[in-house]
Write a protein that holds these residues in place. Structure first.
Motif, PDB file in Angstrom:
ATOM      1  N   ARG A 187       0.720  -1.183   0.066  1.00  0.00           N
ATOM      2  CA  ARG A 187       0.038   0.193   0.064  1.00  0.00           C
ATOM      3  C   ARG A 187       0.741   1.217  -0.112  1.00  0.00           C
ATOM      4  O   ARG A 187       0.561   2.373  -0.691  1.00  0.00           O
ATOM      5  CB  ARG A 187      -0.971   0.020   1.303  1.00  0.00           C
ATOM      6  N   PRO A 208      -9.581  -9.690  -4.771  1.00  0.00           N
ATOM      7  CA  PRO A 208      -9.201  -8.567  -5.761  1.00  0.00           C
ATOM      8  C   PRO A 208     -10.427  -8.380  -6.633  1.00  0.00           C
ATOM      9  O   PRO A 208     -10.970  -9.319  -7.247  1.00  0.00           O
ATOM     10  CB  PRO A 208      -7.860  -8.886  -6.400  1.00  0.00           C
ATOM     11  N   ASP A 209     -10.192  -7.138  -6.960  1.00  0.00           N
ATOM     12  CA  ASP A 209     -11.098  -6.555  -8.215  1.00  0.00           C
ATOM     13  C   ASP A 209     -10.460  -6.304  -9.675  1.00  0.00           C
ATOM     14  O   ASP A 209     -10.639  -6.349 -10.494  1.00  0.00           O
ATOM     15  CB  ASP A 209     -11.945  -5.281  -7.998  1.00  0.00           C
ATOM     16  N   ALA A 210      -8.968  -6.174  -9.278  1.00  0.00           N
ATOM     17  CA  ALA A 210      -8.097  -5.919 -10.419  1.00  0.00           C
ATOM     18  C   ALA A 210      -6.742  -6.717 -10.166  1.00  0.00           C
ATOM     19  O   ALA A 210      -6.322  -6.959  -9.027  1.00  0.00           O
ATOM     20  CB  ALA A 210      -7.810  -4.600 -10.639  1.00  0.00           C
ATOM     21  N   HIS A 216      -3.611  -5.842 -11.322  1.00  0.00           N
ATOM     22  CA  HIS A 216      -2.375  -5.244 -11.230  1.00  0.00           C
ATOM     23  C   HIS A 216      -2.400  -3.841 -10.468  1.00  0.00           C
ATOM     24  O   HIS A 216      -2.553  -2.677 -10.613  1.00  0.00           O
ATOM     25  CB  HIS A 216      -2.191  -4.480 -12.707  1.00  0.00           C
ATOM     26  N   ASP A 217      -2.656  -4.345  -9.098  1.00  0.00           N
ATOM     27  CA  ASP A 217      -2.493  -3.516  -7.955  1.00  0.00           C
ATOM     28  C   ASP A 217      -1.555  -3.925  -6.886  1.00  0.00           C
ATOM     29  O   ASP A 217      -1.444  -5.188  -6.889  1.00  0.00           O
ATOM     30  CB  ASP A 217      -4.051  -3.959  -7.214  1.00  0.00           C
ATOM     31  N   PRO A 218      -0.672  -2.918  -6.425  1.00  0.00           N
ATOM     32  CA  PRO A 218       0.756  -3.378  -5.513  1.00  0.00           C
ATOM     33  C   PRO A 218      -0.045  -4.453  -4.473  1.00  0.00           C
ATOM     34  O   PRO A 218       0.553  -5.145  -4.127  1.00  0.00           O
ATOM     35  CB  PRO A 218       0.820  -2.118  -4.953  1.00  0.00           C
ATOM     36  N   VAL A 239      -2.528  -6.503  -4.368  1.00  0.00           N
ATOM     37  CA  VAL A 239      -2.875  -7.656  -5.030  1.00  0.00           C
ATOM     38  C   VAL A 239      -1.566  -8.656  -5.410  1.00  0.00           C
ATOM     39  O   VAL A 239      -1.112  -9.689  -5.193  1.00  0.00           O
ATOM     40  CB  VAL A 239      -3.597  -7.743  -6.224  1.00  0.00           C
ATOM     41  N   GLU A 240      -0.566  -7.894  -5.931  1.00  0.00           N
ATOM     42  CA  GLU A 240       0.749  -8.447  -6.263  1.00  0.00           C
ATOM     43  C   GLU A 240       1.394  -8.959  -5.346  1.00  0.00           C
ATOM     44  O   GLU A 240       1.992 -10.094  -5.437  1.00  0.00           O
ATOM     45  CB  GLU A 240       1.651  -7.112  -6.682  1.00  0.00           C
ATOM     46  N   HIS A 245      -3.835 -12.537 -13.844  1.00  0.00           N
ATOM     47  CA  HIS A 245      -2.623 -12.546 -13.292  1.00  0.00           C
ATOM     48  C   HIS A 245      -1.477 -13.320 -13.826  1.00  0.00           C
ATOM     49  O   HIS A 245      -1.846 -14.697 -13.920  1.00  0.00           O
ATOM     50  CB  HIS A 245      -2.671 -12.531 -11.804  1.00  0.00           C
TER      51      HIS A 245
END
Length: 392
Positions: free
Chosen positions: A88, A128-130, A132-134, A136-137, A170
């Motif tokens: 985050r 997660p919804d996406a 490419h989110d830090p 989520v990564e 992903h």
């Protein structure tokens, strides 16, 4: 108190001075005794950090050390703090564009090594919804690291998160949730079996293939079939980890099937390869030995996992992905081919490992060179990489 140790670094950074961090022993003590205060200090540093210039890079390193200290301290709170810092609060700036991603991968690897699985599970409570989110990564890397140690499968929360990553596309989600048999050597160190640096080591580990005149003659009929995209993917384990020299990847086509016995040093050294330019003008003879797909895959994984001598490793999850991407490129199979199908195809290919005495090979830190003959015996792929800490 933790603030008394960490806040001077925050104040220095806020006034554009160099960012100092507590030493490893102090960080360990703070993470164990006052993790919430250490996290608060990191959060303050991230808020104040400059987004440009060397100060941003210095602050990024400091935050990385603090996140690693928390990740290494076994507790649910420390695991949550460490994941939140890299998921985050980063990135701090653009001074080192790749560094935030590397820190996420590093912290994920440390978390899987140091924390109990029950303390990591709460990190996956929200789907997660996406892709490419830090944040989520970080969790995708955690699942990738768990797969390499055989952990996490059968846990509903982790299974649901992994399934959502697959739905979102992903890149790590295409990797199996457990290690394949062909991956048995990943990150396994055996005493006396470090990088192959000499032809004597190569001969001692792999069966040498005798040269043939017909192999040399066949090489003269090979035509190069350039494919820049495929070459880039094949070289990825070495380029992402900053090996000393840009790898050489070349593809050739033969007008008629090559006798498997002619796929040897005579054939390889007569291909128009940069890595073999000038072969025969220096003391020492080129050597080619037969190897197997697991050896090749392990070298690809190790290149990304350990990093170049002047580079940095990429963590287990992405090193695995880079290794498989490279293997697919060498095999010439479509990216969507299931992994187990690719394993079967790899077994049908013929694999040769070679080394020579030329200006290209350093014979220093690590030399890796492979040639691959496809089942039709008419297509050849070559990958060569070399690493050194010598200048020039």
């Amino acid at each position: 108190m933790a603030r008394a140790v960490v806040e001077p670094a925050v104040r220095k950074h806020a006034t554009h001075g160099p960012v100092d961090a507590p030493g490893p022993a102090e960080l360990k003590q703070l993470a164990e005794s006052r993790p919430a205060e250490l996290y608060e200090a990191v959060e303050q540093l991230c808020r104040r950090a400059s987004s440009e210039g060397p100060d941003g890079a210095s602050a990024l390193r400091t935050v990385g050390w603090m996140a690693e200290a928390l990740a290494n301290t076994r507790s649910r709170d420390c695991a949550r703090f460490a994941a939140d810092i890299v998921g985050r609060l980063l990135p701090l700036g653009s001074a080192q564009r790749d560094e935030p991603g590397r820190l996420r991968r590093m912290v994920a690897a440390v978390l899987v090594t140091a924390q109990q699985l029950r303390d990591l599970e709460p990190l996956f409570g929200e789907l997660p919804d996406a892709a490419h989110d830090p944040a989520v990564e970080v969790r995708a890397c955690l699942l990738g690291e768990l797969a390499l140690i055989g952990g996490g499968r059968g846990r509903p929360v982790l299974d649901a998160y992994a399934e959502r990553l697959r739905e979102l596309g992903h890149p790590l989600a295409r990797m199996p949730r457990t290690r394949l048999d062909i991956e048995h050597r990943f990150a396994v160190r055996v005493r006396g079996l470090g990088p192959v640096k000499t032809t004597a080591q190569l001969r001692s580990r792999f069966p040498e293939i005798p040269p043939t005149d017909s192999g040399a003659a066949a090489a003269h009929t090979a035509g190069e079939t350039p494919d820049a995209g495929r070459a880039r993917v094949a070289a990825e384990p070495f380029t992402v980890s900053d090996w000393a020299r840009e790898p050489e990847v070349r593809f050739f086509t033969l007008p008629s099937p090559l006798d498997p016995d002619d796929f040897n040093v005579s054939f390889v050294k007569r291909l128009p390869l940069d890595c073999l330019a000038g072969e025969g003008t220096r003391r020492g003879e080129a050597v080619a030995c037969r190897t197997m797909p697991d050896d090749v895959l392990n070298e690809l994984f190790s290149a990304a996992y350990n990093g170049g001598v002047n580079g940095r490793g990429q963590g287990g999850a992405y090193s695995r992905l880079y290794a498989w991407n490279s293997m697919y490129a060498l095999l010439g199979v479509p990216a969507g081919t299931p992994l187990l199908d690719a394993v079967g195809r790899a077994a049908d290919h013929r694999w040769v490992r070679f080394m020579a005495f030329t200006d290209w090979f350093h014979h220093d830190t690590s030399d890796v060179a492979f040639a691959v003959l496809d089942p039709t015996r008419t297509r050849v792929a070559v990958l060569a990489a070399t690493d050194t800490d010598a200048g020039g």
